[in-house]
Design a protein around this motif. Structure first.
Motif, PDB file in Angstrom:
ATOM      1  N   CYS A 124       0.858  -1.183   0.000  1.00  0.00           N
ATOM      2  CA  CYS A 124       0.000   0.000   0.000  1.00  0.00           C
ATOM      3  C   CYS A 124       0.894   1.233   0.000  1.00  0.00           C
ATOM      4  N   VAL A 125       0.760   2.063  -1.039  1.00  0.00           N
ATOM      5  CA  VAL A 125       1.553   3.285  -1.145  1.00  0.00           C
ATOM      6  C   VAL A 125       0.621   4.476  -1.057  1.00  0.00           C
ATOM      7  N   SER A 126       1.093   5.554  -0.451  1.00  0.00           N
ATOM      8  CA  SER A 126       0.243   6.682  -0.109  1.00  0.00           C
ATOM      9  C   SER A 126       0.963   7.985  -0.431  1.00  0.00           C
ATOM     10  N   GLY A 127       0.246   8.908  -1.084  1.00  0.00           N
ATOM     11  CA  GLY A 127       0.796  10.234  -1.312  1.00  0.00           C
ATOM     12  C   GLY A 127       2.025  10.268  -2.188  1.00  0.00           C
ATOM     13  N   ILE A 128       2.108   9.362  -3.165  1.00  0.00           N
ATOM     14  CA  ILE A 128       3.294   9.295  -4.017  1.00  0.00           C
ATOM     15  C   ILE A 128       2.872   8.956  -5.439  1.00  0.00           C
ATOM     16  N   SER A 129       3.464   9.643  -6.409  1.00  0.00           N
ATOM     17  CA  SER A 129       3.172   9.365  -7.812  1.00  0.00           C
ATOM     18  C   SER A 129       3.892   8.097  -8.247  1.00  0.00           C
ATOM     19  N   ARG A 206      -7.405  14.105  -2.285  1.00  0.00           N
ATOM     20  CA  ARG A 206      -7.986  14.885  -3.381  1.00  0.00           C
ATOM     21  C   ARG A 206      -7.444  16.309  -3.433  1.00  0.00           C
ATOM     22  N   GLN A 207      -7.045  16.844  -2.284  1.00  0.00           N
ATOM     23  CA  GLN A 207      -6.538  18.207  -2.233  1.00  0.00           C
ATOM     24  C   GLN A 207      -5.003  18.250  -2.209  1.00  0.00           C
ATOM     25  N   ASP A 208      -4.359  17.154  -2.535  1.00  0.00           N
ATOM     26  CA  ASP A 208      -2.892  17.105  -2.572  1.00  0.00           C
ATOM     27  C   ASP A 208      -2.424  17.800  -3.850  1.00  0.00           C
ATOM     28  N   TYR A 210       0.412  18.111  -5.031  1.00  0.00           N
ATOM     29  CA  TYR A 210       1.518  17.428  -5.688  1.00  0.00           C
ATOM     30  C   TYR A 210       1.051  16.307  -6.602  1.00  0.00           C
ATOM     31  N   LEU A 211      -0.123  15.764  -6.336  1.00  0.00           N
ATOM     32  CA  LEU A 211      -0.588  14.595  -7.072  1.00  0.00           C
ATOM     33  C   LEU A 211      -1.687  14.967  -8.054  1.00  0.00           C
ATOM     34  N   HIS A 212      -1.642  14.349  -9.196  1.00  0.00           N
ATOM     35  CA  HIS A 212      -2.637  14.539 -10.246  1.00  0.00           C
ATOM     36  C   HIS A 212      -2.912  13.159 -10.829  1.00  0.00           C
ATOM     37  N   PRO A 213      -4.140  12.903 -11.291  1.00  0.00           N
ATOM     38  CA  PRO A 213      -4.420  11.572 -11.864  1.00  0.00           C
ATOM     39  C   PRO A 213      -3.407  11.124 -12.905  1.00  0.00           C
ATOM     40  N   ASP A 214      -2.879  12.059 -13.699  1.00  0.00           N
ATOM     41  CA  ASP A 214      -1.900  11.667 -14.704  1.00  0.00           C
ATOM     42  C   ASP A 214      -0.628  11.100 -14.075  1.00  0.00           C
ATOM     43  N   ASP A 233     -10.552  12.322   0.967  1.00  0.00           N
ATOM     44  CA  ASP A 233     -10.592  13.735   1.333  1.00  0.00           C
ATOM     45  C   ASP A 233      -9.321  14.119   2.081  1.00  0.00           C
ATOM     46  N   GLY A 234      -8.806  15.316   1.776  1.00  0.00           N
ATOM     47  CA  GLY A 234      -7.617  15.811   2.471  1.00  0.00           C
ATOM     48  C   GLY A 234      -6.480  16.097   1.524  1.00  0.00           C
ATOM     49  N   GLY A 235      -5.415  16.649   2.085  1.00  0.00           N
ATOM     50  CA  GLY A 235      -4.246  17.006   1.299  1.00  0.00           C
ATOM     51  C   GLY A 235      -3.183  15.932   1.342  1.00  0.00           C
ATOM     52  N   HIS A 236      -1.921  16.369   1.225  1.00  0.00           N
ATOM     53  CA  HIS A 236      -0.823  15.407   1.190  1.00  0.00           C
ATOM     54  C   HIS A 236      -0.795  14.571   2.464  1.00  0.00           C
TER      55      HIS A 236
END
Length: 264
Positions: A124-129, A206-208, A210-214, A233-236
């Motif tokens: 499980c990875v979180s907050g990373i492209s 969703r409010q991060d 740094y991250l975008h679906p692409d 919901d939330g930021g980074h």
């Protein structure tokens, strides 16, 4: 020459454990205290046990040199393998890896090195492209900075809180670890390899900014089975905004699904 760390030096855990209790190895974000994730144990109850991964150069391992990301993943994989061998190898406890931000990238590289561990069941990875996107130009630029300029630019990643920014003594205490971790991230070089066989989950706020679906879609290239992507919901640091339930519920779901598979 530095003496290699004992496998036990790599982990801190909380509460009782058994040889069969599923183990979740957690990798912290840049500058993060691995021990802070032990607070998640209350959400997991007796169904799984968190083991926070302690990198060289930090905390009780401060005398050791800071590693490259690849060295960190090598050492963590070796220590995890040794810890799991003590519990019976193929007949031992199920293993999950979780990492947030930089920790997600380290967890991914650790999973690559544990392909032959039969008890590895979930990443499980979180907050990373996607790893192929790392390091981003922004991370490389930030890693080249020092002091207050670094701290101010770190705000993009929801970095140091205002109360820390207002006190030079706290900045001097906390910044070196964050800068070292960003330089670790900036030195990472992605290398293509066979997709992971274990299920992979991805969590993003969703409010991060740094991250975008692409930036997330390419995670599918790292997995044999398409990853489950969860936008929350939330930021980074979404788990600070409300609670860690978005992550801990996902980890528990994976634990229970694996136990159900074992029974079947």
């Amino acid at each position: 020459m530095t003496t290699p760390a004992h496998p036990a030096d790599w982990f801190v855990t909380r509460g009782p454990d058994t040889p069969k209790t599923p183990r979740v190895y957690v990798f912290a974000h840049a500058g993060g205290d691995p021990r802070s994730f032990l607070a998640w144990q209350s959400a997991l109850g007796k169904e799984a046990r968190i083991a926070a991964v302690c990198p060289p150069g930090r905390g009780h391992r401060a005398a050791e040199p800071h590693p490259t990301l690849e060295e960190f993943a090598d050492g963590a994989a070796t220590a995890i393998r040794a810890a799991e061998r003590e519990t019976g190898g193929a007949a031992g406890r199920p293993v999950q890896l979780f990492g947030h931000s930089l920790g997600g990238l380290v967890a991914f590289e650790t999973a690559r090195r544990l392909r032959d561990l039969p008890t590895l069941r979930h990443l499980c990875v979180s907050g990373i492209s996607a790893p192929a996107r790392a390091p981003s130009p922004r991370v490389r630029e930030l890693a080249a900075l020092e002091g207050r300029e670094f701290a101010e630019r770190l705000n993009f990643f929801e970095g140091l809180p205002p109360e820390v920014m207002a006190h030079d003594e706290l900045m001097d205490l906390l910044l070196p670890a964050v800068i070292a971790d960003f330089r670790m991230a900036a030195g990472y070089r992605y290398r293509p390899a066979a997709p992971l066989e274990v299920p992979v989950s991805v969590i993003a706020g969703r409010q991060d900014a740094y991250l975008h679906p692409d930036r997330m879609r390419e995670w599918k290239d790292e997995c044999r089975t398409p990853p489950a992507v969860h936008w929350v919901d939330g930021g980074h640091f979404y788990f600070r905004d409300t609670s860690p339930r978005a992550a801990t519920d996902l980890l528990l779901t994976a634990v229970r699904a694996d136990q159900h598979t074992e029974v079947i």
